[in-house]
Structures are given as C-alpha cells and as structure tokens.
Motif scaffolding. Structure first.
Motif, mmCIF file in Angstrom:
data_model
loop_
_atom_site.group_PDB
_atom_site.id
_atom_site.type_symbol
_atom_site.label_atom_id
_atom_site.label_comp_id
_atom_site.label_asym_id
_atom_site.label_seq_id
_atom_site.Cartn_x
_atom_site.Cartn_y
_atom_site.Cartn_z
ATOM 1 N N GLY A 108 0.817 -1.200 0.000
ATOM 2 C CA GLY A 108 0.000 0.000 0.000
ATOM 3 C C GLY A 108 0.853 1.252 0.000
ATOM 4 N N VAL A 109 0.303 2.330 -0.548
ATOM 5 C CA VAL A 109 0.931 3.658 -0.488
ATOM 6 C C VAL A 109 0.079 4.500 0.456
ATOM 7 C CG1 VAL A 109 1.703 5.667 -1.788
ATOM 8 C CG2 VAL A 109 1.674 3.409 -2.889
ATOM 9 N N MET A 110 0.656 4.948 1.557
ATOM 10 C CA MET A 110 -0.111 5.626 2.595
ATOM 11 C C MET A 110 -0.618 6.995 2.136
ATOM 12 S SD MET A 110 -0.154 3.341 4.857
ATOM 13 C CE MET A 110 -0.997 4.263 6.152
ATOM 14 N N SER A 111 -1.836 7.310 2.544
ATOM 15 C CA SER A 111 -2.482 8.559 2.145
ATOM 16 C C SER A 111 -1.856 9.772 2.824
ATOM 17 C CB SER A 111 -3.973 8.506 2.475
ATOM 18 O OG SER A 111 -4.639 7.564 1.665
ATOM 19 N N ALA A 112 -2.131 10.940 2.274
ATOM 20 C CA ALA A 112 -1.514 12.180 2.743
ATOM 21 C C ALA A 112 -1.920 12.546 4.163
ATOM 22 C CB ALA A 112 -1.869 13.324 1.798
ATOM 23 N N HIS A 113 -3.114 12.139 4.612
ATOM 24 C CA HIS A 113 -3.588 12.535 5.940
ATOM 25 C C HIS A 113 -3.054 11.628 7.048
ATOM 26 C CE1 HIS A 113 -6.490 9.205 6.367
ATOM 27 N NE2 HIS A 113 -6.713 9.355 5.083
ATOM 28 N N THR A 114 -2.258 10.599 6.701
ATOM 29 C CA THR A 114 -1.714 9.689 7.702
ATOM 30 C C THR A 114 -0.339 10.152 8.180
ATOM 31 O OG1 THR A 114 -0.608 8.253 6.081
ATOM 32 C CG2 THR A 114 -2.928 7.778 6.580
ATOM 33 N N ILE A 193 -8.284 -3.811 -4.887
ATOM 34 C CA ILE A 193 -8.002 -2.903 -3.770
ATOM 35 C C ILE A 193 -8.190 -1.452 -4.194
ATOM 36 C CG2 ILE A 193 -6.207 -2.084 -2.192
ATOM 37 C CD1 ILE A 193 -5.083 -4.992 -2.291
ATOM 38 N N ARG A 194 -7.734 -1.097 -5.386
ATOM 39 C CA ARG A 194 -7.934 0.275 -5.872
ATOM 40 C C ARG A 194 -9.421 0.611 -5.964
ATOM 41 N NH1 ARG A 194 -3.336 -0.937 -9.768
ATOM 42 N NH2 ARG A 194 -1.547 0.215 -8.923
ATOM 43 N N ALA A 195 -10.227 -0.352 -6.413
ATOM 44 C CA ALA A 195 -11.680 -0.131 -6.487
ATOM 45 C C ALA A 195 -12.263 0.040 -5.091
ATOM 46 C CB ALA A 195 -12.347 -1.298 -7.206
ATOM 47 N N ASN A 196 -11.762 -0.720 -4.131
ATOM 48 C CA ASN A 196 -12.254 -0.613 -2.757
ATOM 49 C C ASN A 196 -11.935 0.745 -2.141
ATOM 50 O OD1 ASN A 196 -13.243 -3.237 -2.817
ATOM 51 N ND2 ASN A 196 -11.470 -4.131 -1.798
ATOM 52 N N ILE A 197 -10.686 1.194 -2.279
ATOM 53 C CA ILE A 197 -10.306 2.456 -1.639
ATOM 54 C C ILE A 197 -10.935 3.655 -2.353
ATOM 55 C CG2 ILE A 197 -8.189 1.492 -0.698
ATOM 56 C CD1 ILE A 197 -6.582 2.827 -2.824
ATOM 57 N N ALA A 198 -11.298 3.485 -3.630
ATOM 58 C CA ALA A 198 -11.955 4.577 -4.360
ATOM 59 C C ALA A 198 -13.351 4.863 -3.800
ATOM 60 C CB ALA A 198 -12.051 4.237 -5.841
ATOM 61 N N LYS A 199 -13.929 3.894 -3.099
ATOM 62 C CA LYS A 199 -15.267 4.062 -2.529
ATOM 63 C C LYS A 199 -15.244 4.791 -1.181
ATOM 64 C CE LYS A 199 -16.658 -0.388 -4.518
ATOM 65 N NZ LYS A 199 -17.031 -1.802 -4.199
ATOM 66 N N GLU A 200 -14.057 4.919 -0.589
ATOM 67 C CA GLU A 200 -13.940 5.526 0.731
ATOM 68 C C GLU A 200 -13.690 7.024 0.631
ATOM 69 O OE1 GLU A 200 -11.328 3.494 3.436
ATOM 70 O OE2 GLU A 200 -11.484 1.617 2.316
ATOM 71 N N SER A 201 -14.225 7.765 1.594
ATOM 72 C CA SER A 201 -14.031 9.219 1.594
ATOM 73 C C SER A 201 -12.627 9.601 2.063
ATOM 74 C CB SER A 201 -15.068 9.890 2.499
ATOM 75 O OG SER A 201 -14.997 9.379 3.827
ATOM 76 N N GLU A 202 -12.086 8.851 3.028
ATOM 77 C CA GLU A 202 -10.730 9.116 3.527
ATOM 78 C C GLU A 202 -9.986 7.794 3.735
ATOM 79 O OE1 GLU A 202 -10.748 13.330 5.912
ATOM 80 O OE2 GLU A 202 -11.231 11.506 7.028
ATOM 81 N N PRO A 203 -9.615 7.129 2.661
ATOM 82 C CA PRO A 203 -8.920 5.850 2.806
ATOM 83 C C PRO A 203 -7.521 6.031 3.380
ATOM 84 C CG PRO A 203 -8.864 6.571 0.522
ATOM 85 C CD PRO A 203 -9.773 7.542 1.248
ATOM 86 N N GLU A 204 -7.048 5.010 4.085
ATOM 87 C CA GLU A 204 -5.684 5.049 4.617
ATOM 88 C C GLU A 204 -4.658 4.908 3.503
ATOM 89 O OE1 GLU A 204 -4.559 3.211 8.386
ATOM 90 O OE2 GLU A 204 -6.612 2.447 8.509
ATOM 91 N N LEU A 205 -5.051 4.231 2.425
ATOM 92 C CA LEU A 205 -4.161 4.055 1.278
ATOM 93 C C LEU A 205 -4.593 4.952 0.133
ATOM 94 C CD1 LEU A 205 -3.828 0.148 1.115
ATOM 95 C CD2 LEU A 205 -2.438 1.771 2.418
ATOM 96 N N GLN A 206 -3.624 5.565 -0.537
ATOM 97 C CA GLN A 206 -3.937 6.350 -1.727
ATOM 98 C C GLN A 206 -3.726 5.543 -3.004
ATOM 99 O OE1 GLN A 206 -0.804 9.315 -2.933
ATOM 100 N NE2 GLN A 206 -0.130 9.039 -0.805
ATOM 101 N N ASP A 207 -2.964 4.433 -2.898
ATOM 102 C CA ASP A 207 -2.709 3.583 -4.062
ATOM 103 C C ASP A 207 -2.029 2.307 -3.585
ATOM 104 O OD1 ASP A 207 -2.639 2.767 -6.689
ATOM 105 O OD2 ASP A 207 -1.104 4.177 -7.342
ATOM 106 N N VAL A 208 -1.714 1.414 -4.513
ATOM 107 C CA VAL A 208 -0.941 0.211 -4.207
ATOM 108 C C VAL A 208 0.196 0.078 -5.216
ATOM 109 C CG1 VAL A 208 -2.812 -1.057 -3.087
ATOM 110 C CG2 VAL A 208 -2.523 -1.228 -5.559
ATOM 111 N N ARG A 209 1.217 -0.676 -4.828
ATOM 112 C CA ARG A 209 2.352 -0.959 -5.702
ATOM 113 C C ARG A 209 2.571 -2.467 -5.761
ATOM 114 N NH1 ARG A 209 6.309 3.210 -5.864
ATOM 115 N NH2 ARG A 209 5.228 5.197 -6.119
ATOM 116 N N ILE A 210 2.896 -2.971 -6.922
ATOM 117 C CA ILE A 210 3.202 -4.385 -7.092
ATOM 118 C C ILE A 210 4.716 -4.573 -7.088
ATOM 119 C CG2 ILE A 210 3.064 -6.355 -8.662
ATOM 120 C CD1 ILE A 210 0.362 -5.305 -9.580
ATOM 121 N N VAL A 211 5.171 -5.574 -6.334
ATOM 122 C CA VAL A 211 6.603 -5.871 -6.234
ATOM 123 C C VAL A 211 6.814 -7.302 -6.720
ATOM 124 C CG1 VAL A 211 8.589 -6.034 -4.684
ATOM 125 C CG2 VAL A 211 6.824 -4.293 -4.286
#
Length: 237
Positions: A108-114, A193-211
């Motif tokens: 996960g990539v942590m959101s700006a408000h965290t 996961i991107r679809a899930n966090i797009a539904k939230e008003s203030e998600p903890e994650l802003q995006d995800v990265r694949i490794v």
C-alpha cells in the motif's frame, strides 16, 4: 540491540502486555507535548490513543515470545521523531505480506492525511487496546487481519493467511509477518483494492504498488526492514 537485520521463521508467536512506566516518556513530557502540537498542525486527524510498544523479544524452538506495554500514541510519535533515543523499546507490529497467486506482492501507499504519508509497505498498524485480551495477551493474528481488511477493503474469503510467522528484526523496528495470498494475480488483486479504496471518503491508502522482484524495491519510500524482507524472500523462495 543493533541495527543489523535478522530474519527468523517460527511456527508460533506468543505476545503479552505487562504494565510498565516508560521513564523516557516521563522525562520528556514537554517535548512530547510540543511535538504533538507540531504533528497535529500538519495532520489534524491524528488521534492520541493508547498503543502497545514492544520491550522484550525472545526466541525458543519454533516460538517467538514478545512482551508489550501501553503508552500514548503521542509518546510513541515523539520517540520516533527524536530518533529512537530509548534503545530498549521497539515498534513491534503484525503485518500481512500480501501477494497474488502469481507470487508478486502488493504494497500500500499511505495517504496524505496519515502519519506516514507516501510511505510504501504492507497494511499494518502498531498494536493497540483493540488487540489486548482480558488475560493480558496481545492478539497479533487478529491485529494483522484487522489492519489488512481496514486498509484494503478486502473481505474474508478474498485472502488466505499462512500459519507460519516471519520475524524481521531491525531494531527498533520488529515486523511480525505472515504470508497472505489472494486467489488471483497481483494485477487483479491491485485492481480490486484500488476499487475498494476509491469508494472511501478518507482511505488510509492512496494507491498500491506491485513488487515482483528486487528491481521493484523503492529505496526512498520503503522502510529498510521491508527492503530487507524483499531481498530475503526473492532469494529464499
């Protein structure tokens, strides 16, 4: 303790919480209060709840024993921001090493408000009172799945958690990981996961990265313990 990386596989983790007066925090109240005001000016949604920090870690045959104590989140953040001055304490947290059926990992990539805005790592959180049981044990397995579900929006049945633990030590950071596998490729899991966090008003994650390999390690935004985990896992599996 040293900053050397140690990675150990164990079949079980036992954790308990024991009351302790944290002398460093008691001696640095003024700094802690000033630091909290500074931090919350930048991220006002930060909450000063109670968290559990680790002060003992022992290994036996196939077993890792950990001991925690309670303190304020403001104390914890001040300790981090001042460069971890009390070397007897560690941030010991459970973490799900999320991956797809193809073996590629999803961070996960942590959101700006965290508190860790922009940082890249697996869903996780410092244990808190929600993980503390009446008998004083700390349920790290529950902490792992709760944080995973909260941050990614995944549901039971959309992932499988391995029984084995992988303990990554880079004191004062102790990551207690379990492999978590989704029944789909990493690309499909990332899209979900991107679809899930797009539904939230203030998600903890802003995006995800694949490794997929060590070439995908982000040396700037990934914590050192995670970089070491990826170097180890792609070498040993």
């Amino acid at each position: 303790m040293t900053s050397d990386i140690l990675i150990t596989r164990v079949s079980r983790v036992e954790a308990k919480s024991v009351p302790m007066k944290w002398e460093w925090a008691e001696a640095n109240r003024t700094f802690i209060e000033t630091n909290w005001k500074r931090r919350t000016a930048d991220t006002p949604k930060m909450f000063n709840g109670r968290v559990l920090l680790l002060n003992d870690l022992k290994f036996e045959q196939g077993l890792c024993r950990t001991t925690y104590f309670e303190t304020d989140y403001a104390d914890f953040i001040a300790w981090i921001d001042s460069g971890y001055p009390d070397k007897s304490i560690a941030n010991g947290f459970a973490m799900g090493a999320l991956r797809g059926s193809d073996g590629a990992f999803i961070c996960g990539v942590m959101s700006a408000h965290t508190a860790n805005a922009g940082r890249i790592y697996f869903p996780a959180g410092t244990p808190d009172l929600a993980d503390l049981r009446p008998d004083g044990t700390v349920d790290l397995a529950e902490s792992l799945t709760r944080e995973l579900i909260e941050e990614t929006g995944l549901r039971d049945g959309e992932f499988h958690v391995d029984d084995e633990w992988i303990i990554v030590q880079r004191w004062p950071t102790i990551a207690l990981l379990r492999m978590v596998t989704m029944p789909m490729t990493a690309e499909e899991g990332a899209a979900l996961i991107r679809a899930n966090i797009a539904k939230e008003s203030e998600p903890e994650l802003q995006d995800v990265r694949i490794v997929r390999s060590v070439d995908d390690i982000d040396a700037e935004m990934m914590p050192l313990f995670l970089q070491s985990f990826f170097e180890w896992v792609f070498t040993h599996t």
